[in-house]
Design a protein around this motif. Sequence first.
Motif, PDB file in Angstrom:
ATOM      1  N   GLY A  79      62.245  30.260  66.002  1.00 26.39           N
ATOM      2  CA  GLY A  79      62.125  29.380  64.855  1.00 26.39           C
ATOM      3  C   GLY A  79      62.286  27.918  65.218  1.00 26.39           C
ATOM      4  O   GLY A  79      62.599  27.551  66.356  1.00 26.39           O
ATOM      5  N   THR A  80      62.074  27.072  64.221  1.00 26.48           N
ATOM      6  CA  THR A  80      62.185  25.641  64.429  1.00 26.48           C
ATOM      7  C   THR A  80      63.626  25.227  64.682  1.00 26.48           C
ATOM      8  O   THR A  80      64.567  25.940  64.354  1.00 26.48           O
ATOM      9  N   TRP A  81      63.797  24.065  65.244  1.00 24.97           N
ATOM     10  CA  TRP A  81      65.109  23.489  65.520  1.00 24.97           C
ATOM     11  C   TRP A  81      66.023  24.475  66.256  1.00 24.97           C
ATOM     12  O   TRP A  81      67.159  24.713  65.867  1.00 24.97           O
ATOM     13  N   ALA A  82      65.466  25.028  67.341  1.00 25.30           N
ATOM     14  CA  ALA A  82      66.261  25.857  68.248  1.00 25.30           C
ATOM     15  C   ALA A  82      66.181  25.232  69.639  1.00 25.30           C
ATOM     16  O   ALA A  82      65.816  25.897  70.615  1.00 25.30           O
ATOM     17  N   PRO A  83      66.513  23.933  69.768  1.00 22.35           N
ATOM     18  CA  PRO A  83      66.300  23.244  71.047  1.00 22.35           C
ATOM     19  C   PRO A  83      67.180  23.751  72.177  1.00 22.35           C
ATOM     20  O   PRO A  83      66.863  23.547  73.347  1.00 22.35           O
ATOM     21  N   THR A  84      68.284  24.405  71.825  1.00 23.11           N
ATOM     22  CA  THR A  84      69.167  24.931  72.870  1.00 23.11           C
ATOM     23  C   THR A  84      68.860  26.382  73.203  1.00 23.11           C
ATOM     24  O   THR A  84      69.456  26.948  74.121  1.00 23.11           O
TER      25      THR A  84
ATOM     26  N   GLY B 260      68.119  11.774  78.608  1.00 16.37           N
ATOM     27  CA  GLY B 260      66.821  12.352  78.930  1.00 16.37           C
ATOM     28  C   GLY B 260      66.964  13.488  79.922  1.00 16.37           C
ATOM     29  O   GLY B 260      68.010  13.709  80.518  1.00 16.37           O
ATOM     30  N   GLY B 261      65.892  14.225  80.094  1.00 22.16           N
ATOM     31  CA  GLY B 261      65.904  15.338  81.025  1.00 22.16           C
ATOM     32  C   GLY B 261      66.562  16.584  80.463  1.00 22.16           C
ATOM     33  O   GLY B 261      66.671  17.597  81.134  1.00 22.16           O
ATOM     34  N   GLY B 262      67.011  16.523  79.229  1.00 22.03           N
ATOM     35  CA  GLY B 262      67.685  17.660  78.618  1.00 22.03           C
ATOM     36  C   GLY B 262      66.934  18.143  77.402  1.00 22.03           C
ATOM     37  O   GLY B 262      65.736  18.394  77.449  1.00 22.03           O
ATOM     38  N   VAL B 263      67.641  18.246  76.294  1.00 14.28           N
ATOM     39  CA  VAL B 263      67.071  18.751  75.052  1.00 14.28           C
ATOM     40  C   VAL B 263      66.362  17.628  74.307  1.00 14.28           C
ATOM     41  O   VAL B 263      66.962  16.605  73.991  1.00 14.28           O
ATOM     42  N   ALA B 264      65.091  17.811  74.009  1.00 13.05           N
ATOM     43  CA  ALA B 264      64.309  16.775  73.319  1.00 13.05           C
ATOM     44  C   ALA B 264      64.492  16.897  71.815  1.00 13.05           C
ATOM     45  O   ALA B 264      64.119  17.895  71.221  1.00 13.05           O
ATOM     46  N   THR B 265      65.081  15.872  71.201  1.00 16.48           N
ATOM     47  CA  THR B 265      65.228  15.884  69.736  1.00 16.48           C
ATOM     48  C   THR B 265      64.691  14.603  69.116  1.00 16.48           C
ATOM     49  O   THR B 265      64.882  14.360  67.942  1.00 16.48           O
ATOM     50  N   GLY B 266      64.050  13.768  69.905  1.00 14.38           N
ATOM     51  CA  GLY B 266      63.498  12.526  69.393  1.00 14.38           C
ATOM     52  C   GLY B 266      62.544  11.918  70.407  1.00 14.38           C
ATOM     53  O   GLY B 266      62.388  12.418  71.524  1.00 14.38           O
ATOM     54  N   ALA B 267      61.939  10.819  70.008  1.00 15.76           N
ATOM     55  CA  ALA B 267      60.893  10.228  70.837  1.00 15.76           C
ATOM     56  C   ALA B 267      61.414   9.197  71.833  1.00 15.76           C
ATOM     57  O   ALA B 267      60.695   8.781  72.738  1.00 15.76           O
TER      58      ALA B 267
ATOM     59  N   ILE C 149      80.597  14.531  73.594  1.00 12.80           N
ATOM     60  CA  ILE C 149      79.314  15.131  73.972  1.00 12.80           C
ATOM     61  C   ILE C 149      78.774  15.933  72.793  1.00 12.80           C
ATOM     62  O   ILE C 149      79.386  16.915  72.355  1.00 12.80           O
ATOM     63  N   GLY C 150      77.629  15.517  72.272  1.00 12.21           N
ATOM     64  CA  GLY C 150      77.066  16.151  71.093  1.00 12.21           C
ATOM     65  C   GLY C 150      75.793  16.928  71.376  1.00 12.21           C
ATOM     66  O   GLY C 150      75.207  16.838  72.460  1.00 12.21           O
ATOM     67  N   SER C 151      75.361  17.686  70.373  1.00 12.80           N
ATOM     68  CA  SER C 151      74.103  18.433  70.479  1.00 12.80           C
ATOM     69  C   SER C 151      73.693  18.932  69.104  1.00 12.80           C
ATOM     70  O   SER C 151      74.518  19.037  68.184  1.00 12.80           O
ATOM     71  N   ASP C 152      72.422  19.257  68.975  1.00 14.37           N
ATOM     72  CA  ASP C 152      71.894  19.888  67.766  1.00 14.37           C
ATOM     73  C   ASP C 152      71.952  21.405  67.939  1.00 14.37           C
ATOM     74  O   ASP C 152      71.033  22.019  68.472  1.00 14.37           O
ATOM     75  N   VAL C 153      73.046  22.002  67.502  1.00 13.39           N
ATOM     76  CA  VAL C 153      73.194  23.458  67.552  1.00 13.39           C
ATOM     77  C   VAL C 153      73.020  23.949  66.120  1.00 13.39           C
ATOM     78  O   VAL C 153      73.990  24.146  65.392  1.00 13.39           O
ATOM     79  N   ILE C 154      71.790  24.114  65.711  1.00 13.37           N
ATOM     80  CA  ILE C 154      71.464  24.264  64.291  1.00 13.37           C
ATOM     81  C   ILE C 154      71.616  25.702  63.800  1.00 13.37           C
ATOM     82  O   ILE C 154      72.161  25.944  62.724  1.00 13.37           O
ATOM     83  N   HIS C 155      71.126  26.659  64.561  1.00  9.08           N
ATOM     84  CA  HIS C 155      71.305  28.073  64.172  1.00  9.08           C
ATOM     85  C   HIS C 155      71.552  28.916  65.421  1.00  9.08           C
ATOM     86  O   HIS C 155      70.801  29.807  65.768  1.00  9.08           O
ATOM     87  N   GLY C 156      72.671  28.574  66.048  1.00 11.29           N
ATOM     88  CA  GLY C 156      73.044  29.243  67.277  1.00 11.29           C
ATOM     89  C   GLY C 156      72.746  28.386  68.488  1.00 11.29           C
ATOM     90  O   GLY C 156      71.950  27.438  68.428  1.00 11.29           O
ATOM     91  N   TYR C 157      73.403  28.709  69.583  1.00 15.94           N
ATOM     92  CA  TYR C 157      73.201  27.966  70.835  1.00 15.94           C
ATOM     93  C   TYR C 157      72.170  28.724  71.678  1.00 15.94           C
ATOM     94  O   TYR C 157      70.988  28.670  71.371  1.00 15.94           O
TER      95      TYR C 157
END
Length: 753
Positions: free
Chosen positions: A418-423, A49-56, A102-110
């Motif tokens: 755009g969507t899914w750019a949480p980083t 928590g406290g970082g990138v929100a990708t779920g509830a 350590i993972g992340s959702d880097v979907i279309h660039g960081y």
Amino acid sequence: MKKNSIIVLLLFTIITVTAQQSSIPEVEELLSKMTLEEKIGQLNLLTPGGGVATGAVVSENVEAKIKAGQVGGLFGVAGPDRVRQAQEIAVKNSRLKIPLIIGSDVIHGYKTTFPIPLGISCSWDMGLVEQVARVAATEATADGICWNFSPMVDIARDPRWGRIAEGAGEDPYLGSQVAIAMVKGYQGDDLAASNTMMACVKHLALYGAAEAGRDYNSVDMSRVKMFNQYLPPYQAAVDAGVGSAMSSFNDIDGIPATGNKWLLTDLLRERWGFKGFVVSDYTSVNEMIDHGLGDLQAVSALALKAGLDMDMVGEGFLTTLKKSLEEGKVTEEEITVACRRILEAKYKLGLFDDPFKYNDSSRPAKDILSAEHRAIARKVAAHSFVLLKNENDVLPLAKNAKIALIGAMANEKNNMLGTWAPTGDIQYAVPIMEGLKAVAPQASISYAKGANITDDKALAEKINVFGLRVTVDSKTSEAMLKEALDNAAKADVVVAVVGEASEMTGEAASRTDIQIPESQKVLIRALVKTGKPVVLVLMSGRPMDISEEFALPVSILQIWHPGVEAGNAVADVLFGDYNPSGRLTTSWPRNVGQIPVYYSMKITGRPGTDTFQKFRSNYLDAPNSPLIPFGYGLSYTDFEYSGLKISKSEIGLNSGVQVSVNVKNTGDREGEEVVQLYIRDVVRSITPPSRELKAFKKILLKSGEEQTVTFDLKPDSFKFYNSELEFIAEPGTFEIFVGKDATTDRKVTVEMK
């Protein structure tokens, strides 16, 4: 027992034990020291928590669990110092000092955010696709991340599904090429290097075929359709050496993917030879309870036995596997196998040699959002745009033109990434207004909002879940429209930026109405009535129903959601500094009732046409064909095809053939053409698609230049999965089409004997 039988049994036992052991001796040594609880701990993936929100859901007591050896990896945490802190807890305070992945959702660039993946795929340039992934890996690893939940390779043929934005469109061949390029870009030649990261192909499998286009919904299809149309991109990623895979939310043959042994073991590991580890999607283990498969203990055991190795956030493995072992519902060997796969991934990443290799605090300043990376983002965005209409050749615009720039997204940053750019960070985005002024400082540009993205406040609230994307102006619609029309009256040309806000597509953003919102339709109609040339710059995360707009006397440039360099890239194309070369990777429907519509649909026993015939496969109220076909895209120049040839008229069952065509730039500008090759198997043992993409080449031609484009079709180009799921070719006639898009009728034939 006979002596020979004993020998065979012993050999089988030795082979089985050897297969279950790691090829990395250090992994087996470490496993021998681990307690049951520590093995289970490695299967637990948490987000602090406290970082990138990708779920509830956010995990609790993360630090204590790491110290107790109950965590194998984290996501949602970034930055060299913050990741180092987490890693130090693991390697200094846990008993066996096993580093975290350590993972992340880097979907279309960081931080350097590129266009949405659907847009990137429209470049048809695999070199650029690989470069996008390479930049993303460089930036993410600079921020402490070594594992990426990408690429998303789900084939999607229903634009109502919001996550169509995250993939490469409707075609398995193109999708496979994109998957390979992205895996290569993320993982590079050396996974242990400090600037490469482990890729994770997702979502295994068939997620893009969710019923009714509704996210997380059920999927039901035949094995033949799976193998021929939906599975190829996942297999391509596996063949490219992808290090991990993520299970999908949907069910397959009635069993959720996360607990589906046929999918995760029989297909992925045994048939495809996958050697990496499988992680669940966000709490998808727990969600099998709602699927109706039992309580948390039951579904956790089901997932482990199916071949799932890591549980994302749900902690079902952590809290129930020991009890299931005691009750004989799982075996310790199954737990050990899953643990082994995760430890192997950490060794391949070099984390045991140096747990802090991704924690160089000097890297972010030089590796993230560099001028070089932004220049690549600008180039990729321009290459992703698709020119859908160029009414009276109004484009490109003169750099000294008087331009009325209109639209709620024309002078803001909020919807560019755009969507899914949480980083990503919207503050670094270039607005379209800013880009136009930078590229054409001599132009006279006035701005007016003209209309809200939507007037529906309830819808706006749903869209704004990750931040302000839609504002409902305090001005009345009439006042905003008047301001826009006043500006248009003084201009040479109107550029209207219209379409969807970024969060109108993406996860949990399915829509039954995929038209441009009515508030903007009113604006477009009024602008057209002024008689001024109108250019619609269409921003969306999906194919849209633009039948009304397409019929109007307007030009249309589809820009998707272009990323951090949005404004500059749009200006490059509008003013002609770059000649648009994007081609659609999805068919665009005439209306939502036509969905699904895709180029490779089968010809039925009563085939229909765009001219209605009774007792044929037709609609009463619309043609069968899409509004805009797969592979389509215009240029500021023209290309002429001639001299289509084939090297042989007959080939054997395991033979290939060479096909060539001449392409000439007959216009007055340099431009790029995507030469596309499709094959139709005329007669075979199961009904064939009308045609299938099997090759493509993107070429650059100067004005007047001609080039012979040659395709070397391999034997696999003529093969398919039959009803026994055998990958074969059969004797018969094959039609080979080459041209600008999926509707080309330019063809040669070859007989397979």
